[in-house]
Design a protein around this motif. Structure first.
Motif, PDB file in Angstrom:
ATOM      1  N   ALA A   1       0.524  -1.532   4.518  1.00  0.00           N
ATOM      2  CA  ALA A   1      -0.093  -3.012   4.145  1.00  0.00           C
ATOM      3  C   ALA A   1       0.509  -3.575   3.076  1.00  0.00           C
ATOM      4  O   ALA A   1       0.874  -2.977   2.009  1.00  0.00           O
ATOM      5  CB  ALA A   1      -1.483  -3.060   4.108  1.00  0.00           C
TER       6      ALA A   1
ATOM      7  N   ASN B   1      -7.610  -1.828   3.780  1.00  0.00           N
ATOM      8  CA  ASN B   1      -7.426  -0.863   5.012  1.00  0.00           C
ATOM      9  C   ASN B   1      -7.682   0.443   4.822  1.00  0.00           C
ATOM     10  O   ASN B   1      -8.453   1.091   5.364  1.00  0.00           O
ATOM     11  CB  ASN B   1      -6.236  -0.786   5.730  1.00  0.00           C
ATOM     12  CG  ASN B   1      -5.742  -2.159   6.331  1.00  0.00           C
ATOM     13  OD1 ASN B   1      -6.518  -2.979   6.559  1.00  0.00           O
ATOM     14  ND2 ASN B   1      -4.356  -2.265   6.372  1.00  0.00           N
ATOM     15  N   CYS B   2      -7.281   0.972   3.653  1.00  0.00           N
ATOM     16  CA  CYS B   2      -7.420   2.532   3.361  1.00  0.00           C
ATOM     17  C   CYS B   2      -7.899   2.911   1.964  1.00  0.00           C
ATOM     18  O   CYS B   2      -7.673   4.094   1.833  1.00  0.00           O
ATOM     19  CB  CYS B   2      -5.963   3.069   3.997  1.00  0.00           C
ATOM     20  SG  CYS B   2      -4.836   3.130   2.911  1.00  0.00           S
TER      21      CYS B   2
ATOM     22  N   CYS C   1       0.784  -1.233   0.089  1.00  0.00           N
ATOM     23  CA  CYS C   1       0.029   0.086   0.056  1.00  0.00           C
ATOM     24  C   CYS C   1       0.916   1.273   0.158  1.00  0.00           C
ATOM     25  O   CYS C   1       1.825   1.396   0.689  1.00  0.00           O
ATOM     26  CB  CYS C   1      -0.769  -0.024   1.269  1.00  0.00           C
ATOM     27  SG  CYS C   1      -1.733   1.551   1.689  1.00  0.00           S
TER      28      CYS C   1
ATOM     29  N   CYS D   1      -5.925  -0.847  -1.584  1.00  0.00           N
ATOM     30  CA  CYS D   1      -5.732  -1.435  -0.124  1.00  0.00           C
ATOM     31  C   CYS D   1      -6.972  -1.668   0.511  1.00  0.00           C
ATOM     32  O   CYS D   1      -7.903  -0.854   0.581  1.00  0.00           O
ATOM     33  CB  CYS D   1      -4.845  -0.442   0.736  1.00  0.00           C
ATOM     34  SG  CYS D   1      -4.550  -1.084   2.306  1.00  0.00           S
TER      35      CYS D   1
ATOM     36  N   CYS E   1      -0.542   3.208   3.915  1.00  0.00           N
ATOM     37  CA  CYS E   1      -0.386   2.476   4.968  1.00  0.00           C
ATOM     38  C   CYS E   1       0.543   1.479   5.344  1.00  0.00           C
ATOM     39  O   CYS E   1       0.685   1.263   6.470  1.00  0.00           O
ATOM     40  CB  CYS E   1      -1.763   2.175   5.738  1.00  0.00           C
ATOM     41  SG  CYS E   1      -2.222   0.807   4.813  1.00  0.00           S
TER      42      CYS E   1
HETATM   43 ZN    ZN Z   1      -3.197   1.197   2.980  1.00  0.00          ZN
END
Ligand code: ZN
Ligand code: ADP
Length: 217
Positions: A138, A155-156, A133, A153, A136
């Protein structure tokens, strides 16, 4: 007590993955020298420009600037309070000695140094398919762990990309550099009685459990 630890191991061994788990569950601040360099490159700083010329070739960034950059971050109040998980630093015995000296002066004791270990072939397979990513940090893998939405990603939602230094030529050079410069760092901490070796080709949760057992012992 805040956790103070170092993760050592070849590229692709899973330092970033373990560092995220340790941060989420134990609250220590991850300090990844590679991520910090990449942030400097993105911000187009002088340090970033210098670092890029080495990173693109799979070589180490010179000790002087690397040590300065990392010690500066170790001195922040956040790190003093939360503790740290160093990932990618120290990568040479010179760096380890500079870190030892810094911690000695600050009267901080390292809790543990974890050496993550896998076969070279596993590393090559992991790195040539790795996606990261851009925001972040990841980590995904094109085959083994693709993000849910291709290219973004979980997560984000930021774009995930293949790192420029994750190409076969540079991977080979990074492995060579690891053996020559970083394997002695493992011996350095073994001699201090701080070292725990963890076999890292297994499931990340199993590896994590071994690390936590090492911290407790
Ligand atoms: Zn991310
Ligand atoms: P990996 O562990 O997968 O090789 P990193 O993100 O830790 O990736 O590092 C990427 C590159 O950044 C390295 O190949 C090296 O050029 C540079 N680098 C990172 N940490 C250090 C360090 N402690 N000393 C010198 N160079 C470093």
């Amino acid at each position: 007590m805040p956790l103070r630890m170092i993760l050592v191991g070849p590229p692709g061994v899973g330092k970033g993955t373990q560092s995220s788990l340790l941060e989420a569950r134990l609250g220590a601040k991850p300090l990844s020298s590679g991520m910090i360099f990449r942030a400097e490159i993105d911000a187009q700083t002088d340090l970033g420009e210098l670092a890029k010329s080495y990173i693109d070739r799979g070589e180490l960034v010179p000790n002087g600037v690397t040590i300065q950059m990392m010690l500066k971050r170790l001195r922040t109040s956040e790190v003093q309070q939360k503790g740290f998980i160093l990932d990618g630093f120290p990568r040479t015995v010179r760096q380890a000695e500079a870190l030892d000296e810094e911690l000695r002066k600050a009267q901080i004791d390292l809790d543990i140094v974890v050496s993550l270990e896998v076969d070279d072939q596993v590393i090559v397979d992991r790195l040539s398919g790795r996606l990261g990513c851009t925001k972040c940090g990841a980590i995904y893998h094109r085959l083994n762990k693709p993000p849910k939405r291709e290219g973004f990603c979980d997560n984000c939602n930021s774009p995930v990309i293949v790192r420029e230094d994750d190409n076969p030529e540079t991977i080979k050079e990074r492995l060579r550099v690891f053996r020559e410069n970083t394997a002695p760092v493992v011996d350095h901490y073994a001699a201090q009685g701080k070292l725990v070796r963890v076999e890292s080709s297994r499931d990340p949760e199993v590896v994590y459990a071994d690390i936590v057992a090492g911290i407790g012992s």
